[in-house]
Design a protein around this motif. Structure first.
Motif, short mmCIF file in Angstrom:
data_model
loop_
_atom_site.label_atom_id
_atom_site.label_comp_id
_atom_site.label_asym_id
_atom_site.label_seq_id
_atom_site.Cartn_x
_atom_site.Cartn_y
_atom_site.Cartn_z
N VAL A 247 41.38 40.83 60.61
CA VAL A 247 41.46 42.19 61.15
C VAL A 247 42.44 42.30 62.32
N SER A 248 42.77 41.19 62.99
CA SER A 248 43.65 41.29 64.16
C SER A 248 44.78 40.27 64.17
N ALA A 249 44.92 39.49 63.08
CA ALA A 249 45.98 38.47 63.03
C ALA A 249 46.53 38.42 61.61
N ASN A 250 47.67 37.76 61.49
CA ASN A 250 48.35 37.71 60.21
C ASN A 250 47.92 36.49 59.40
N TYR A 251 46.60 36.40 59.15
CA TYR A 251 46.03 35.32 58.34
C TYR A 251 45.36 35.96 57.12
N PHE A 252 45.40 35.21 55.99
CA PHE A 252 44.87 35.77 54.75
C PHE A 252 43.99 34.74 54.04
N VAL A 253 42.98 35.23 53.36
CA VAL A 253 42.13 34.41 52.48
C VAL A 253 42.26 34.99 51.07
N PRO A 254 42.70 34.18 50.13
CA PRO A 254 42.86 34.70 48.77
C PRO A 254 41.49 34.87 48.07
N TYR A 255 41.46 35.73 47.08
CA TYR A 255 40.26 35.85 46.24
C TYR A 255 40.70 36.05 44.79
N ILE A 256 39.76 35.81 43.89
CA ILE A 256 40.00 35.98 42.45
C ILE A 256 39.27 37.25 42.00
N PHE A 257 39.99 38.13 41.34
CA PHE A 257 39.42 39.39 40.84
C PHE A 257 39.21 39.26 39.33
N LYS A 258 37.98 39.44 38.88
CA LYS A 258 37.67 39.38 37.45
C LYS A 258 37.13 40.71 36.96
N LEU A 259 37.63 41.12 35.80
CA LEU A 259 37.17 42.36 35.16
C LEU A 259 36.66 41.99 33.77
N ASP A 260 35.37 42.25 33.54
CA ASP A 260 34.72 41.87 32.28
C ASP A 260 34.95 40.39 31.96
N GLY A 261 34.94 39.55 32.99
CA GLY A 261 35.04 38.11 32.83
C GLY A 261 36.45 37.57 32.79
N GLY A 262 37.44 38.44 32.72
CA GLY A 262 38.82 37.99 32.67
C GLY A 262 39.51 38.16 34.02
N THR A 263 40.29 37.15 34.44
CA THR A 263 40.98 37.22 35.73
C THR A 263 42.15 38.19 35.64
N ARG A 264 42.24 39.09 36.61
CA ARG A 264 43.34 40.03 36.69
C ARG A 264 44.03 39.88 38.04
N SER A 265 45.34 39.83 38.03
CA SER A 265 46.10 39.58 39.26
C SER A 265 46.33 40.86 40.04
N LEU A 266 46.08 40.76 41.35
CA LEU A 266 46.40 41.85 42.28
C LEU A 266 47.51 41.43 43.24
N SER A 267 48.16 40.32 42.94
CA SER A 267 49.19 39.82 43.86
C SER A 267 50.36 40.79 43.99
N GLY A 268 50.58 41.60 42.95
CA GLY A 268 51.63 42.60 43.02
C GLY A 268 51.16 43.90 43.63
N GLY A 269 49.92 43.94 44.03
CA GLY A 269 49.37 45.13 44.66
C GLY A 269 48.45 45.92 43.77
N SER A 270 48.70 45.91 42.45
CA SER A 270 47.85 46.72 41.56
C SER A 270 48.05 46.30 40.12
N PHE A 271 47.16 46.75 39.28
CA PHE A 271 47.33 46.67 37.83
C PHE A 271 46.59 47.86 37.22
N SER A 272 46.90 48.16 35.98
CA SER A 272 46.26 49.29 35.31
C SER A 272 46.00 48.95 33.86
N PHE A 273 45.11 49.69 33.23
CA PHE A 273 44.81 49.51 31.81
C PHE A 273 44.27 50.84 31.28
N SER A 274 44.29 50.96 29.96
CA SER A 274 43.85 52.20 29.31
C SER A 274 42.58 51.97 28.52
N GLY A 275 41.84 53.04 28.31
CA GLY A 275 40.63 52.97 27.51
C GLY A 275 40.48 54.22 26.66
#
Length: 316
Positions: A247-275
């Protein structure tokens, strides 16, 4: 001979009199006075977006005969496509429940004139002496939930009805005019963020995942529920590119984002999908979301956070 001739004359006179009586009486045994009614039904297009809907519809009635036996008339409404008084509008294989009522009455649906039993089964049309036109009205009601569904398929739904009119003095002389009921169901989409296995709650649009002390591999989950009657696109974005930021320094902790069990990357800032439109009784599609913490080695002590934004957009 004279008596016989007299008898014959009497028989002929009787037969002639009987024929004349039938000729004079026959016209009064028909359908009664011809009032020459005509009907014009106002626009019956309704735009419906998932709530109880009531719309008043005007009917303009004219008559070509000002005979006082035409002063009072009754208007009925036919059954439509459903063939009974549980009326429906249809769009291909989908349907919506609706009905037509006398104004401010939901005790009885309006009926065909041949089926009326009570005053709520028909509409009154009354003319003052010498008046040639009058206007009355009825109500179209679309209930919600509809056929047990809280969201209905998007589209245009149609039924065809006829308005019937007959004088109260000549109930068998019926004139009718056809009209179409068109109900447009607008596209709807909403999202809900709930505990795993929780029910859709339209007011629940934010969710806090509190990891307390961070450990690598620690994971938390939730459900994303999309309720919609149309095809859609989901966009998921991370404020910090798939990382928790100090919150006050330039340090980061990575995390893994999973949607319906599959890993989706947010390293580019976003992703999208259709239904596709979910269908079913509730038009809901549920997605499981899991976030697990990455390496915390050599990280500055303190509070870390990220904001993930989920946006649902109708494709129609």
């Amino acid at each position: 001979m004279d008596l016989l001739n007299g008898k014959r004359i009497m028989n002929k006179s009787f037969l002639a009199f009987l024929f004349l009586s039938l000729f004079l009486i026959t016209p009064t045994m028909g359908q009664g006075v011809n009032c020459r009614y005509s009907l014009t039904v106002d626009n019956t297009t309704l735009n419906w977006s998932g709530s109880n809907l009531v719309k008043s519809i005007n009917i303009r009635v004219t008559r070509g005969n000002r005979n006082r036996r035409c002063d009072n008339a009754r208007i009925g409404i036919t059954k439509g496509f459903s063939g009974n008084y549980n009326r429906h509008v249809y769009s291909w294989f989908n349907g919506l429940e609706y009905n037509v009522y006398k104004n401010n009455s939901t005790s009885n649906q309006l009926k065909e004139l041949a089926d009326i039993n009570t005053s709520t089964d028909y509409i009154d049309a009354t003319f003052s002496s010498g008046q040639t036109s009058t206007t009355t009205s009825f109500e179209i009601r679309v209930p919600y939930p509809n056929l047990g569904r809280t969201t209905v398929p998007q589209g245009s739904f149609i039924d065809f009805l006829r308005a019937e009119i007959a004088s109260t003095q000549s109930p068998n002389r019926i004139v009718s005019e056809g009209f179409m009921v068109l109900i447009n169901s607008n596209s709807e989409i909403a999202v809900s963020l709930v505990n795993t296995g929780g029910s859709f709650d339209q007011s629940s649009t934010s969710f806090l995942m509190d990891f307390a002390t961070l450990f690598q591999g620690d994971a938390k989950g939730m459900d994303l529920i999309v309720k919609t009657n149309t095809d859609y696109t989901i966009s998921i974005s991370s404020q910090n590119g798939g990382r928790l930021k100090h919150v006050s320094a330039n340090y980061f902790v990575p995390y893994i984002f999973k949607l319906d069990g599959g890993t989706r990357s947010l390293s580019g800032g976003s992703f999208s999908f259709s239904g596709n439109a979910p269908g079913g009784s509730n038009n809901e599609r549920r997605y499981s979301v899991e976030i697990s913490i990455g390496s915390v080695a050599n990280k500055l002590a303190g509070e870390y956070q990220d904001t993930i934004t989920i946006t649902a957009t109708s494709n129609n």
